[in-house]
Every structure is written in structure tokens, then in C-alpha cells.
Design a protein around this motif. Structure first.
Motif, PDB file in Angstrom:
ATOM      1  N   ASN A 272       5.316 -15.871  -4.565  1.00  0.00           N
ATOM      2  CA  ASN A 272       6.486 -15.019  -4.850  1.00  0.00           C
ATOM      3  C   ASN A 272       6.705 -13.863  -3.895  1.00  0.00           C
ATOM      4  O   ASN A 272       7.639 -13.089  -4.079  1.00  0.00           O
ATOM      5  N   SER A 273       5.834 -13.721  -2.915  1.00  0.00           N
ATOM      6  CA  SER A 273       6.013 -12.616  -1.965  1.00  0.00           C
ATOM      7  C   SER A 273       5.203 -12.921  -0.717  1.00  0.00           C
ATOM      8  O   SER A 273       4.315 -13.786  -0.725  1.00  0.00           O
ATOM      9  N   GLY A 274       5.492 -12.168   0.327  1.00  0.00           N
ATOM     10  CA  GLY A 274       4.715 -12.296   1.557  1.00  0.00           C
ATOM     11  C   GLY A 274       3.291 -11.828   1.366  1.00  0.00           C
ATOM     12  O   GLY A 274       2.351 -12.365   1.969  1.00  0.00           O
ATOM     13  N   THR A 275       3.115 -10.820   0.522  1.00  0.00           N
ATOM     14  CA  THR A 275       1.768 -10.343   0.213  1.00  0.00           C
ATOM     15  C   THR A 275       0.918 -11.485  -0.330  1.00  0.00           C
ATOM     16  O   THR A 275      -0.220 -11.702   0.086  1.00  0.00           O
ATOM     17  N   GLU A 276       1.493 -12.223  -1.264  1.00  0.00           N
ATOM     18  CA  GLU A 276       0.750 -13.362  -1.826  1.00  0.00           C
ATOM     19  C   GLU A 276       0.525 -14.438  -0.773  1.00  0.00           C
ATOM     20  O   GLU A 276      -0.530 -15.095  -0.757  1.00  0.00           O
TER      21      GLU A 276
ATOM     22  N   GLY B 232      -1.200  -3.681  12.362  1.00  0.00           N
ATOM     23  CA  GLY B 232      -0.531  -4.888  11.849  1.00  0.00           C
ATOM     24  C   GLY B 232      -0.229  -4.745  10.359  1.00  0.00           C
ATOM     25  O   GLY B 232      -0.985  -4.107   9.629  1.00  0.00           O
ATOM     26  N   TYR B 233       0.877  -5.363   9.930  1.00  0.00           N
ATOM     27  CA  TYR B 233       1.236  -5.314   8.516  1.00  0.00           C
ATOM     28  C   TYR B 233       1.376  -6.737   7.983  1.00  0.00           C
ATOM     29  O   TYR B 233       2.122  -7.549   8.535  1.00  0.00           O
ATOM     30  N   HIS B 234       0.634  -7.027   6.922  1.00  0.00           N
ATOM     31  CA  HIS B 234       0.690  -8.365   6.327  1.00  0.00           C
ATOM     32  C   HIS B 234       0.822  -8.280   4.811  1.00  0.00           C
ATOM     33  O   HIS B 234       0.403  -9.186   4.111  1.00  0.00           O
ATOM     34  N   GLY B 235       1.329  -7.159   4.291  1.00  0.00           N
ATOM     35  CA  GLY B 235       1.472  -6.999   2.859  1.00  0.00           C
ATOM     36  C   GLY B 235       0.486  -5.987   2.320  1.00  0.00           C
ATOM     37  O   GLY B 235      -0.106  -5.204   3.072  1.00  0.00           O
ATOM     38  N   SER B 236       0.291  -6.039   0.983  1.00  0.00           N
ATOM     39  CA  SER B 236      -0.381  -4.919   0.321  1.00  0.00           C
ATOM     40  C   SER B 236      -1.742  -5.228  -0.283  1.00  0.00           C
ATOM     41  O   SER B 236      -2.325  -4.362  -0.913  1.00  0.00           O
TER      42      SER B 236
ATOM     43  N   VAL C 127      -2.286 -12.741  12.558  1.00  0.00           N
ATOM     44  CA  VAL C 127      -1.505 -11.970  13.533  1.00  0.00           C
ATOM     45  C   VAL C 127      -0.034 -12.359  13.430  1.00  0.00           C
ATOM     46  O   VAL C 127       0.293 -13.496  13.083  1.00  0.00           O
ATOM     47  N   GLU C 128       0.832 -11.394  13.710  1.00  0.00           N
ATOM     48  CA  GLU C 128       2.270 -11.672  13.786  1.00  0.00           C
ATOM     49  C   GLU C 128       2.660 -11.939  15.233  1.00  0.00           C
ATOM     50  O   GLU C 128       2.300 -11.150  16.117  1.00  0.00           O
ATOM     51  N   PRO C 129       3.450 -12.969  15.495  1.00  0.00           N
ATOM     52  CA  PRO C 129       3.882 -13.227  16.874  1.00  0.00           C
ATOM     53  C   PRO C 129       4.811 -12.130  17.422  1.00  0.00           C
ATOM     54  O   PRO C 129       4.900 -11.934  18.620  1.00  0.00           O
TER      55      PRO C 129
ATOM     56  N   LEU D 229      -0.836 -17.542  11.661  1.00  0.00           N
ATOM     57  CA  LEU D 229       0.330 -16.798  12.152  1.00  0.00           C
ATOM     58  C   LEU D 229       1.132 -16.320  10.946  1.00  0.00           C
ATOM     59  O   LEU D 229       1.497 -17.120  10.077  1.00  0.00           O
ATOM     60  N   ASP D 230       1.352 -15.013  10.897  1.00  0.00           N
ATOM     61  CA  ASP D 230       2.208 -14.441   9.867  1.00  0.00           C
ATOM     62  C   ASP D 230       3.638 -14.500  10.398  1.00  0.00           C
ATOM     63  O   ASP D 230       4.033 -13.708  11.251  1.00  0.00           O
ATOM     64  N   GLU D 231       4.377 -15.491   9.906  1.00  0.00           N
ATOM     65  CA  GLU D 231       5.773 -15.687  10.363  1.00  0.00           C
ATOM     66  C   GLU D 231       6.749 -15.267   9.259  1.00  0.00           C
ATOM     67  O   GLU D 231       7.858 -15.797   9.157  1.00  0.00           O
ATOM     68  N   ILE D 232       6.299 -14.332   8.426  1.00  0.00           N
ATOM     69  CA  ILE D 232       7.133 -13.896   7.300  1.00  0.00           C
ATOM     70  C   ILE D 232       8.446 -13.307   7.813  1.00  0.00           C
ATOM     71  O   ILE D 232       9.518 -13.586   7.265  1.00  0.00           O
ATOM     72  N   ILE D 233       8.383 -12.536   8.865  1.00  0.00           N
ATOM     73  CA  ILE D 233       9.615 -12.068   9.511  1.00  0.00           C
ATOM     74  C   ILE D 233      10.041 -13.028  10.607  1.00  0.00           C
ATOM     75  O   ILE D 233      11.207 -13.393  10.727  1.00  0.00           O
ATOM     76  N   THR D 234       9.089 -13.477  11.428  1.00  0.00           N
ATOM     77  CA  THR D 234       9.464 -14.148  12.680  1.00  0.00           C
ATOM     78  C   THR D 234       9.995 -15.563  12.503  1.00  0.00           C
ATOM     79  O   THR D 234      10.523 -16.131  13.455  1.00  0.00           O
TER      80      THR D 234
ATOM     81  N   GLY E 113       7.910 -16.076   4.201  1.00  0.00           N
ATOM     82  CA  GLY E 113       8.484 -15.274   3.120  1.00  0.00           C
ATOM     83  C   GLY E 113       9.931 -14.979   3.476  1.00  0.00           C
ATOM     84  O   GLY E 113      10.584 -15.738   4.192  1.00  0.00           O
ATOM     85  N   LYS E 114      10.431 -13.876   2.969  1.00  0.00           N
ATOM     86  CA  LYS E 114      11.756 -13.344   3.338  1.00  0.00           C
ATOM     87  C   LYS E 114      12.872 -14.400   3.347  1.00  0.00           C
ATOM     88  O   LYS E 114      13.298 -14.817   2.296  1.00  0.00           O
ATOM     89  N   ILE E 115      13.337 -14.862   4.541  1.00  0.00           N
ATOM     90  CA  ILE E 115      14.597 -15.652   4.563  1.00  0.00           C
ATOM     91  C   ILE E 115      14.495 -16.955   3.785  1.00  0.00           C
ATOM     92  O   ILE E 115      15.506 -17.460   3.313  1.00  0.00           O
TER      93      ILE E 115
END
Ligand SMILES: Cc1ncc(COP(=O)(O)O)c(C=O)c1O
Length: 448
Positions: A128-132, A156-160, A214-216, A247-252, A274-276
């Protein structure tokens, strides 16, 4: 008052006189929510704007003021607000129920869309979220390798969740309030875009590391793209050491038809989404190698428990499918080109005003930093002039442009050339006085 403060004081006064209803809502909110808000990143001084509605690329606040939305809920909105096709999918699903407490066909359809777009993802699961998503991807890596430590990048940010909520901002070795001690001792910190240092840390800790995440392109860390050699080098060294690459592609994921991994030609072991992909509703997903994801197969003894009351709920799946159907290869290319064009234009304006600042990013996501470029690490972001960023934020709001307080700008497909030109005009109008203030020497004895 220094020249910047002299500039901001009337902007704050103008903001307050335009937004009395937001202020009243904020005062009411503060009685039921600590700090009058429910999300750290949306709070800003003197009080957050209360938005009543959105349509396309526009927002209206509680006082009826109109804004161009250049934040798009921190990248999660791809087609702006209330896109007719996404709206229709939601209405239709609403008549069939939003969540049914078991598997549904839409989960399979969205999972098939994602695995078709991203070949490294052989199996995936929804949450239900990028954190998860990052939590469950890391848990799979730990279960698969039998190791507990992870590597994330400084800034780096990957959630909470605890293990990734360290080192989000300097000082990187401090333990943020409320986290367990293990959050620090079980995390090795790499340095973004510094392959030599990061690779040697991976080699040094190879027997304890389950995964590198890591986020690209760093999102919250400042919209900073990774050098291709950095991510490719991480792939080589993690493979050599038997450490998984996540790879954290939650935004990318919005930056390529198959995410940034397609641009980079890198095949990670796992990917977080996540996100989109939720089409404006809450979502996360994680997936990758079939053998690693089999740690979640409930028919296997000792499978990881993966609960979540709303995992794969039909409403989110329907909105996600409608959103991705609209985002084919030409649409991805057009949105990236629009973002690249805007970034070049904004950097041209900065150059004309002779100020130490840079808009960095990739395609449809970017961030303005008041620091000398080229900006390649989040440490440069954190060392930038925050007061100037805040001044820019409040000035843009007063000129009708809604952005992140930290000056992240995000495009949606609901924008056209005229929208981008309007934003560039607002940007220049806001930047001019700030650049002049930054060039003005501070009066002797003034405090920064
Ligand atoms: C790269 C990245 N990872 C993880 C997250 C956490 O996602 P969520 O806010 O959905 O929990 C975010 C959110 O901004 C993010 O940008």
C-alpha cells in the motif's frame, strides 16, 4: 534583517492575506493533529495551503486561489488531477466494490503490465505504500541471503521504516528520534556517485550484506541523477559479492517505459515501485527474480508473512491500469522531453541572473538548488541555501505556482507548452528579486 529576509517578509504577509481560510483550517487542524498537518513533507511556514480541489494541471485552495500544480503529489500523479479515463475507471470500480478480501483479476492485469514493461521483474506483489515496498523487498533479500545488514546511500530516501530512515540528512551517523539502535548498526552507508568508496564498502561487508538499495535518480535527496557508471558499477560489484541489488524506482518508474533500469541497461535483483502505478491511490509493489520472490510463496514452508488489508485492492488496481495504459512509449518520451526542455529553460534563467543555483533532474522531475553546480551528491543539496529555497517557494505560491517547499518540480501529461511557459515566467519573476538579494552584501553584524 538580511536582504533575503527583507524580501520574504512581504511575501509571507501577502500569502497570509490571500489565504485566510487555509489559516483558519490550519488552526483548527492543530487542535486535532500535531503541528496541524499529517505529512512532514507537506508542512511549510507560516502554515500549509489547504487545497480543496484539483483538475488537470490546476489546483484551487480553500480561498478559491488557483495554482499550476508543479508538484503532482510528489511525483505520484502522472496525468494530473481527475483525468477522465482514470476517473471513469474509478467510478466503474466503485460500482463493483473497492476491496473484496481475496484475489481479483485486476491484480493480475496490473502485475502483467509491470512485468511486461520491466523484464527484471519476473514476479511481484502489491502493498500500500513505497515504504512497504522497500521494507518487503529488503525482507526478501534478508530471507534469501540469510544476512541482516543492508547498504543505503547517505542522503537516500526509501520511506519511513527503521532501516532506511537513517542518514536521510546530515549528520549521517546520528540516530533519528524513535528508531531502534539496530537501524544504525545494521546499515552500511554508501556514497552516491562515488563508486570507488561504495564498492570497497560492499567488498568489505560482503559476508554481512543482504542487499544494496539505491535510487537511479535521487528523489527526496535532490532529484540528482546517478551517473550510469555508478549504477552499473554497483551491479557488477554486488554480483561479484553475492549481495542483492534493489533499485528503488518508486519515483523513477515514471522516467522510462521500463523505468530507469531500461535507460541504464541494468538488471537489478529486485525493484520497488509505488506512486504512479496506483493512478493517484495509495500503492506500493516489489518484485524481481522469481527465486528471490519465492520467499513469499505461501505454499512453501517458512514463507515470509506479507499481510496488508488493502494489498491489491480493486480500486487502486483499476486506477493504476488506466494510468499506465495512457503512458505508452511515445507518452513517456514526450513527458521526458518536456521536462528536459523546462529544466534547460530554467537553468538559462538562472544563468541570466548570475546566481549560484542549478536545476538538476531527469525528464519530468527536477529540483532547484541554491548551490554551486554541478550538483552530484545529496550533501551538496543539504549544504545549499535553504532560506533562498524557502523564499522561492513562498514567492512561487504567491504567483500561482504550487511546488514542493524544497523546490522539487514535477510535470504531468496534463501540461502543455503554454503551461510550461507560464511556469518559466513565474519562476523568473520569483527568482529575480531573490538573486538580487543574494548578490547584495549583508549589513555588518546581521545574523544569517
Ligand atoms: C524513492 C522513494 N522511496 C520510497 C518512498 C516511500 O513511499 P510512500 O510515501 O508511498 O511510503 C518514497 C516517497 O516519496 C520515495 O520517493
Amino acid at each position: 534583517m538580511n536582504p533575503l529576509e527583507q524580501l520574504v517578509a512581504p511575501e509571507l504577509a501577502a500569502f497570509q492575506s490571500r489565504t485566510p481560510k487555509s489559516r483558519a483550517w490550519y488552526e483548527r487542524a492543530a487542535k486535532v493533529m500535531p503541528g496541524g498537518d499529517t505529512r512532514t513533507g507537506t508542512f511549510h511556514l507560516p502554515y500549509p495551503l489547504f487545497i480543496s480541489r484539483g483538475q488537470g494541471c490546476r489546483l484551487w485552495d480553500a480561498d478559491g486561489n488557483e495554482y499550476l500544480d508543479f508538484l503532482n503529489n510528489f511525483t505520484s500523479l502522472l496525468h494530473g488531477h481527475a483525468h477522465p479515463k482514470v476517473h471513469q475507471a474509478l467510478i466503474e470500480q466503485g460500482t463493483q466494490g473497492t476491496v473484496h478480501g481475496t484475489a481479483n483479476e485486476l491484480q493480475v492485469l496490473l502485475a502483467e503490465m509491470l512485468t511486461a514493461r520491466v523484464p527484471s521483474v519476473e514476479r511481484l506483489r502489491f502493498c500500500n505504500s513505497g515504504t512497504e515496498a522497500t521494507l518487503f523487498a529488503l525482507r526478501a533479500a534478508k530471507a534469501f541471503t540469510g544476512r541482516v545488514k543492508i547498504m543505503k546511500m547517505e542522503g537516500g530516501y526509501h520511506g519511513s521504516h527503521d532501516q532506511v530512515a537513517v542518514a536521510m540528512a546530515p549528520p549521517y551517523d546520528s540516530r533519528p528520534a524513535g528508531l531502534s539502535p539496530g537501524a544504525l548498526s545494521e546499515v552500511i552507508l554508501g556514497r552516491y556517485n562515488d563508486l570507488d568508496r561504495t564498492a570497497s564498502l560492499i567488498r568489505q561487508h560482503r559476508d554481512e550484506l543482504a542487499a544494496v538499495i539505491v535510487e537511479p535518480v535521487m528523489g527526496a535527496g535532490g532529484s540528482i541523477p546517478a551517473a550510469a557508471e555508478f549504477i552499473r558499477g554497483l551491479r557488477t560489484v554486488t554480483e561479484e559479492c553475492g549481495v542483492l541489488l534493489i533499485l528503488d524506482e518508486i519515483i523513477t518508474f515514471r522516467l522510462g517505459y521500463g523505468g530507469m533500469q531500461e535507460h541504464l541497461g541494468v538488471r537489478p535483483d529486485l525493484t520497488a515501485f509505488g506512486k504512479i502505478i496506483g493512478g493517484g491511490l495509495p500503492i506500493g509493489a516489489f518484485g524481481g527474480r522469481a527465486d528471490v520472490m519465492a520467499t513469499y510463496d505461501p505454499t512453501r514452508p517458512g514463507a515470509i508473512v506479507h499481510s496488508g488489508t488493502y494489498n491489491g485492492n480493486a480500486a487502486t488496481m483499476a486506477a493504476g491500469i488506466a494510468t499506465l495504459e495512457l503512458f505508452d512509449r511515445p507518452a513517456v518520451a514526450a513527458l521526458n522531453a518536456a521536462g528536459d526542455g523546462l529544466r534547460a529553460r530554467l537553468n538559462g534563467i538562472i544563468a541570466n541572473h548570475g546566481v549560484d543555483a542549478e536545476v538538476v533532474g531527469f525528464g519530468s522531475t527536477m529540483q532547484l538548488h541554491f548551490a554551486k553546480g554541478p550538483i552530484t551528491t545529496p550533501a551538496q543539496t543539504h549544504a545549499g541555501n535553504r532560506a533562498a529555497q524557502q523564499a522561492m517557494h513562498i514567492s512561487l505560491l504567491n504567483r500561482g505556482a504550487f511546488t514542493a517547499a524544497r523546490q522539487m518540480y514535477v510535470l504531468s501529461t496534463a501540461m502543455n507548452d503554454a503551461t510550461l511557459a507560464d511556469f518559466a515566467t513565474q519562476f523568473e519573476a520569483a527568482l529575480g528579486p531573490i538573486a538580487a538579494a543574494l548578490r547584495t552584501p549583508e549589513p555588518a553584524g546581521s545574523a544569517r
